[in-house]
Design a protein around this motif. Structure first.
Motif, PDB file in Angstrom:
ATOM      1  N   GLY A   1       0.807  -1.225  -0.087  1.00  0.00           N
ATOM      2  CA  GLY A   1       0.001  -0.085   0.023  1.00  0.00           C
ATOM      3  C   GLY A   1       0.814   1.217  -0.053  1.00  0.00           C
ATOM      4  N   ARG A   2       0.346   2.356   0.584  1.00  0.00           N
ATOM      5  CA  ARG A   2       1.201   3.571   0.680  1.00  0.00           C
ATOM      6  C   ARG A   2       2.321   3.461   1.579  1.00  0.00           C
ATOM      7  N   VAL A   3       3.437   3.951   0.931  1.00  0.00           N
ATOM      8  CA  VAL A   3       4.902   3.750   1.649  1.00  0.00           C
ATOM      9  C   VAL A   3       5.347   5.187   1.281  1.00  0.00           C
ATOM     10  N   PRO A   4       6.525   5.732   2.117  1.00  0.00           N
ATOM     11  CA  PRO A   4       7.128   6.953   1.806  1.00  0.00           C
ATOM     12  C   PRO A   4       8.404   6.554   0.822  1.00  0.00           C
ATOM     13  N   ALA A   5       8.657   7.372  -0.139  1.00  0.00           N
ATOM     14  CA  ALA A   5       9.781   7.192  -1.083  1.00  0.00           C
ATOM     15  C   ALA A   5      10.971   6.812  -0.527  1.00  0.00           C
ATOM     16  N   ASP A   6      11.161   7.645   0.581  1.00  0.00           N
ATOM     17  CA  ASP A   6      12.670   7.266   1.312  1.00  0.00           C
ATOM     18  C   ASP A   6      12.701   6.184   2.195  1.00  0.00           C
ATOM     19  N   ARG A   7      12.014   5.395   2.426  1.00  0.00           N
ATOM     20  CA  ARG A   7      11.919   3.938   3.461  1.00  0.00           C
ATOM     21  C   ARG A   7      12.995   3.309   2.943  1.00  0.00           C
ATOM     22  N   ASP A   8      13.644   3.025   3.974  1.00  0.00           N
ATOM     23  CA  ASP A   8      14.958   1.942   3.415  1.00  0.00           C
ATOM     24  C   ASP A   8      14.266   0.546   3.145  1.00  0.00           C
ATOM     25  N   ALA A   9      14.940   0.205   2.078  1.00  0.00           N
ATOM     26  CA  ALA A   9      14.420  -0.992   1.471  1.00  0.00           C
ATOM     27  C   ALA A   9      14.603  -2.184   2.580  1.00  0.00           C
ATOM     28  N   GLY A  10      15.398  -2.111   3.609  1.00  0.00           N
ATOM     29  CA  GLY A  10      15.533  -3.123   4.473  1.00  0.00           C
ATOM     30  C   GLY A  10      14.451  -3.265   5.589  1.00  0.00           C
TER      31      GLY A  10
END
Length: 44
Positions: free
Chosen positions: A24-33
């Motif tokens: 769903g909605r996620v921040p673009a800069d969230r760490d992939a880990g």
């Protein structure tokens, strides 16, 4: 370190947020880990 915006499941909505096909909605800069479903796949 890659971010959500680098994943092929991510669709940008604006500069700071997007839509993940699975999560769903996620921040673009969230760490992939920190991907909740551990489905991060880099864009080809």
């Amino acid at each position: 370190m890659p971010t959500c915006a680098d994943c092929f499941l991510y669709t940008p909505k604006n500069g700071k947020e997007g839509e993940c096909t699975i999560n769903g909605r996620v921040p673009a800069d969230r760490d992939a880990g920190r991907c909740p479903s551990r489905t991060f796949r880099p864009k080809a």
